[in-house]
Scaffold this active site. Structure first.
Site, PDB file in Angstrom:
ATOM      1  N   CYS A   7       0.646   3.331   3.473  1.00 57.00           N
ATOM      2  CA  CYS A   7       1.033   2.797   4.775  1.00 57.00           C
ATOM      3  C   CYS A   7       2.441   3.279   5.141  1.00 57.00           C
ATOM      4  O   CYS A   7       3.295   3.447   4.264  1.00 57.00           O
ATOM      5  CB  CYS A   7       1.009   1.271   4.751  1.00 57.00           C
ATOM      6  SG  CYS A   7      -0.652   0.566   4.869  1.00 57.00           S
ATOM      7  N   GLN A  42      -9.618  13.052  -0.498  1.00 53.95           N
ATOM      8  CA  GLN A  42      -8.873  13.812  -1.492  1.00 53.95           C
ATOM      9  C   GLN A  42      -9.255  15.288  -1.432  1.00 53.95           C
ATOM     10  O   GLN A  42     -10.240  15.668  -0.790  1.00 53.95           O
ATOM     11  CB  GLN A  42      -9.117  13.275  -2.897  1.00 53.95           C
ATOM     12  CG  GLN A  42      -8.651  11.852  -3.107  1.00 53.95           C
ATOM     13  CD  GLN A  42      -8.835  11.403  -4.536  1.00 53.95           C
ATOM     14  OE1 GLN A  42      -8.244  11.941  -5.469  1.00 53.95           O
ATOM     15  NE2 GLN A  42      -9.687  10.390  -4.721  1.00 53.95           N
ATOM     16  N   CYS A  89       0.844  -1.197   0.000  1.00 55.45           N
ATOM     17  CA  CYS A  89       0.000   0.000   0.000  1.00 55.45           C
ATOM     18  C   CYS A  89       0.880   1.248   0.000  1.00 55.45           C
ATOM     19  O   CYS A  89       1.741   1.408   0.869  1.00 55.45           O
ATOM     20  CB  CYS A  89      -0.910  -0.005   1.231  1.00 55.45           C
ATOM     21  SG  CYS A  89      -1.830   1.538   1.451  1.00 55.45           S
ATOM     22  N   ASN A 132     -14.131   9.235  -1.328  1.00 58.84           N
ATOM     23  CA  ASN A 132     -14.800   8.109  -1.974  1.00 58.84           C
ATOM     24  C   ASN A 132     -14.462   6.868  -1.163  1.00 58.84           C
ATOM     25  O   ASN A 132     -13.293   6.536  -0.992  1.00 58.84           O
ATOM     26  CB  ASN A 132     -14.307   7.923  -3.408  1.00 58.84           C
ATOM     27  CG  ASN A 132     -14.624   9.116  -4.281  1.00 58.84           C
ATOM     28  OD1 ASN A 132     -15.677   9.728  -4.155  1.00 58.84           O
ATOM     29  ND2 ASN A 132     -13.709   9.458  -5.175  1.00 58.84           N
ATOM     30  N   HIS A 150      -8.622   7.191   3.298  1.00 53.58           N
ATOM     31  CA  HIS A 150      -8.126   8.480   2.812  1.00 53.58           C
ATOM     32  C   HIS A 150      -9.240   9.226   2.098  1.00 53.58           C
ATOM     33  O   HIS A 150     -10.249   8.650   1.689  1.00 53.58           O
ATOM     34  CB  HIS A 150      -6.944   8.283   1.854  1.00 53.58           C
ATOM     35  CG  HIS A 150      -7.327   7.707   0.515  1.00 53.58           C
ATOM     36  ND1 HIS A 150      -7.634   6.369   0.331  1.00 53.58           N
ATOM     37  CD2 HIS A 150      -7.464   8.294  -0.706  1.00 53.58           C
ATOM     38  CE1 HIS A 150      -7.929   6.143  -0.936  1.00 53.58           C
ATOM     39  NE2 HIS A 150      -7.841   7.299  -1.592  1.00 53.58           N
ATOM     40  N   HIS A 186      -6.716   1.955   1.697  1.00 50.08           N
ATOM     41  CA  HIS A 186      -6.244   2.689   2.877  1.00 50.08           C
ATOM     42  C   HIS A 186      -7.165   3.891   3.124  1.00 50.08           C
ATOM     43  O   HIS A 186      -7.477   4.642   2.208  1.00 50.08           O
ATOM     44  CB  HIS A 186      -4.814   3.169   2.667  1.00 50.08           C
ATOM     45  CG  HIS A 186      -4.159   3.651   3.920  1.00 50.08           C
ATOM     46  ND1 HIS A 186      -3.152   2.949   4.554  1.00 50.08           N
ATOM     47  CD2 HIS A 186      -4.375   4.755   4.685  1.00 50.08           C
ATOM     48  CE1 HIS A 186      -2.767   3.614   5.637  1.00 50.08           C
ATOM     49  NE2 HIS A 186      -3.512   4.700   5.740  1.00 50.08           N
ATOM     50  N   HIS A 235      -3.969   0.897   8.170  1.00 53.47           N
ATOM     51  CA  HIS A 235      -4.606   0.527   6.903  1.00 53.47           C
ATOM     52  C   HIS A 235      -6.044   0.050   7.074  1.00 53.47           C
ATOM     53  O   HIS A 235      -6.856   0.175   6.151  1.00 53.47           O
ATOM     54  CB  HIS A 235      -3.771  -0.584   6.237  1.00 53.47           C
ATOM     55  CG  HIS A 235      -4.225  -0.961   4.864  1.00 53.47           C
ATOM     56  ND1 HIS A 235      -3.801  -0.307   3.720  1.00 53.47           N
ATOM     57  CD2 HIS A 235      -5.084  -1.930   4.444  1.00 53.47           C
ATOM     58  CE1 HIS A 235      -4.362  -0.852   2.662  1.00 53.47           C
ATOM     59  NE2 HIS A 235      -5.149  -1.840   3.070  1.00 53.47           N
TER      60      HIS A 235
END
Length: 318
Positions: free
Chosen positions: A33, A142, A30, A127, A140, A138, A87
């Site tokens: 990570c 944006q 990933c 999303n 997150h 992971h 994660h």
């Protein structure tokens, strides 16, 4: 990388061929990570990074002129907002203190990016889930710093400005008061924020999370209100996860005022767009929604708000 103008709809399209090279779900390691090249250290709780596969760039090239169509540089900013080094811990499972740190990061990125003269709108979003098309698991979100005001925001601004000119009041403040008066579509409420499925809901579980105090942008919230927002987000996200008995995908978007300037008629709020309508049933925006721009709603918002209201949140059992 360029912007292309759609003369029929009067809006910009972002063309970015490099986006097709971004990593998909099954990657050897990933990239978000701790220990990965982008995040070599683990001494952080939340973190913003430049997007390695951006749609917009501060150094976007000037596209060649076209004899008929209009095009422009895709000049802007794309960032990844990492929610946690872990994660396997989604936003819904983070502590209130941790979510408040994320809110602080969102606010600080807005303040910094709106200083750039080529940024017209700072758009923060998440999303979540493979049903949405997420390419990395992971936790997150944006951030896009647009060189234009996106069309949905532009329409909200126009309608809010017209309403204030006609009535002298904020449209979303009045919507909140109407929802409180009727009560049947309210899903959750604390001292600073209210979560409801609006009268005009577009998706079965498409809730709004709104501050009760009129603010134009996230960074205007004081410390207490940021904790209250963290509480509201954790509550609705926990309800989502418990609603259908499996992790709940969604799109979460922050609607704030444009970069710079004063927009007294605009009220900051967060909108959710979850794809599920029932267990194992997705709501697709098909021909009527996509081709005609008219939403069909197969239930009633009152019915779906009641389902969310009784779903187990993090604070209490239903």
């Amino acid at each position: 990388m360029e912007l292309r103008w759609d003369p029929l709809r009067g809006e910009w399209i972002i063309v970015s061929a490099a986006r097709s090279e971004r990593p998909l779900l099954k990657v050897a390691k990933c990239p978000f990570c701790p220990g990965a090249p982008e995040v070599p250290d683990s001494n952080w709780r939340v973190k913003s990074l430049p997007n390695k596969f951006p749609s917009l760039s501060p150094d976007a090239p000037e596209p060649p002129p076209h004899e008929f169509y209009r095009r422009a540089p895709a000049r802007g900013v794309c960032e990844v907002i990492l929610y946690t080094p872990d994660h396997n811990t989604p936003l819904s499972n983070l502590t209130i203190d941790h979510i408040k740190e994320l809110i602080d990061l969102w606010a600080s990125r807005f303040v910094e990016l709106e200083k750039l003269d080529f940024i017209k709108y700072v758009y923060i979003f998440e999303n979540k889930g493979r049903e949405i098309g997420v390419t990395l698991d992971h936790p997150h979100g944006q951030l896009y710093g647009f060189p234009f005001i996106p069309p949905i925001i532009e329409r909200e601004l126009k309608n809010c400005e017209e309403y204030m000119r006609r009535t002298g009041r904020c449209l979303l403040c009045d919507i909140i008061q109407e929802e409180k008066k009727e009560g049947v579509r309210i899903v959750d409420e604390n001292k600073g924020f209210i979560t409801f499925l609006p009268f005009f809901a577009r998706l079965p579980f498409g809730v709004f999370v709104c501050p009760k105090r009129h603010v134009q942008a996230l960074h205007e919230l004081d410390t207490r209100e940021r904790f209250q927002l963290a509480d509201s987000l954790k509550e609705i996200l926990t309800k989502f996860d418990n609603l259908l008995g499996h992790p709940f995908p969604y799109m979460m978007v922050l609607h704030q005022r444009p970069a710079r300037g004063d927009y007294p008629y605009f009220h900051f709020h967060i909108e959710f767009y979850p794809p599920y309508r029932e267990r194992n049933k997705l709501k697709f925006f098909a021909s009527v929604e996509t081709g005609a721009g008219t939403v069909t709603f197969d239930y009633t918002p009152e019915e779906k708000a009641a389902e969310l209201r009784v779903a187990k949140g993090y604070r209490r059992a239903p």
